[in-house]
Design an enzyme around this catalytic site. Structure first.
Site, PDB file in Angstrom:
ATOM      1  N   GLU A  59       0.832  -1.212   0.000  1.00 39.94           N
ATOM      2  CA  GLU A  59       0.000   0.000   0.000  1.00 39.94           C
ATOM      3  C   GLU A  59       0.865   1.260   0.000  1.00 39.94           C
ATOM      4  OE1 GLU A  59      -0.189  -2.595   2.101  1.00 39.94           O
ATOM      5  OE2 GLU A  59      -2.206  -2.865   2.906  1.00 39.94           O
ATOM      6  N   CYS A  87      -2.112  -2.898   7.358  1.00 46.88           N
ATOM      7  CA  CYS A  87      -1.551  -2.846   8.720  1.00 46.88           C
ATOM      8  C   CYS A  87      -1.708  -1.407   9.210  1.00 46.88           C
ATOM      9  CB  CYS A  87      -0.089  -3.278   8.715  1.00 46.88           C
ATOM     10  SG  CYS A  87       1.086  -1.972   8.274  1.00 46.88           S
TER      11      CYS A  87
END
Lengths: 160, 160
Positions: A59, A87
């Protein structure tokens, strides 16, 4: 192609990135795609071990590419498709980047099941400083506050 | 020089970076220094607006420099001095990098006081998905789980 088919297509690209990354032994089983106005503007697999960069999750890597391409630190109007629930590092980066929405496939519990610390870090962040595994200590707040006053008063600053 | 004086010296370098960044209009009022075996191996100010990278907080930028210099994604044995309590993105990056200890000066409440979202993002992360401002939707977990199985079975993987 209706909207749901589009979402599925973009997610399948993120999933393919995650699989290829493992098959080619390039990094962890994670992929992400960033879309604006129905078009992919960035995609990346996880590059932590490849780049020796613990922040190079799929990401964050995709966010960096999308921002470079947009010449902006603001991805408002973009959507991210990630093969695993972000996360806390990546979720926070999504907030800082002002991405509109997150589509994810695997969960942090799935990630914990194959040995990744996502869930553990979520638990750590929720604790008071004193209870965390990595200890924190405050020093020199009186001296550091000057930079904050300078920022407040600056007429040259670019807010973000 | 005793240990406390050393800590103060390193923190003053982080604070100086934060001040210079505002005075030169290069970015937010944040600086970070990473130390290993009593020596600075990386330092950075916030570079979000300078680099068009919303992830280029002082701590993440310093971690990336330290990892590049160490040719490793693991900063075990290192300590970070940051002019402000890490935001959840940077705190998580510190966990992923396995840094030993955090020294900070300003707090997330101080950062909120000059308009930064650190505290807001801490609050968001602690919420269930459905209550967060940025919405999440799960798709295709059944297809994404294959990459996790591949990872589990891979004999070529580099764990991190």
């Amino acid at each position: 192609m209706d909207s749901r088919d589009q979402h599925i297509n973009f997610m399948r690209i993120a999933i393919r990135l995650s699989e290829q990354n493992v098959k080619k032994a390039l990094g962890g089983p994670f992929g992400a795609v960033i879309v604006k106005d129905g078009k992919i503007i960035a995609k990346s697999a996880n590059k932590v071990t490849l780049k020796n960069d613990p922040t190079a999750h799929a990401e964050i890597s995709a966010i960096r590419i999308a921002c470079k391409k947009s010449a902006s630190f603001d991805l408002s109007g973009c959507v991210i498709y990630t093969s695993c629930e972000p996360c806390p590092m990546c979720l926070s980066a999504i907030y800082w980047a002002h991405i509109d929405k997150i589509y994810y496939a695997n969960t942090k519990e799935n990630a914990a099941g194959i040995g990744f610390d996502d869930q553990f870090i979520y638990q750590e962040i929720a604790k008071p400083h004193a209870d965390r595994i990595i200890k924190s200590e405050q020093l020199l707040q009186d001296e550091a506050s000057d930079a904050f006053s300078l920022w407040n008063e600056s007429e040259l600053k670019t807010e973000y």
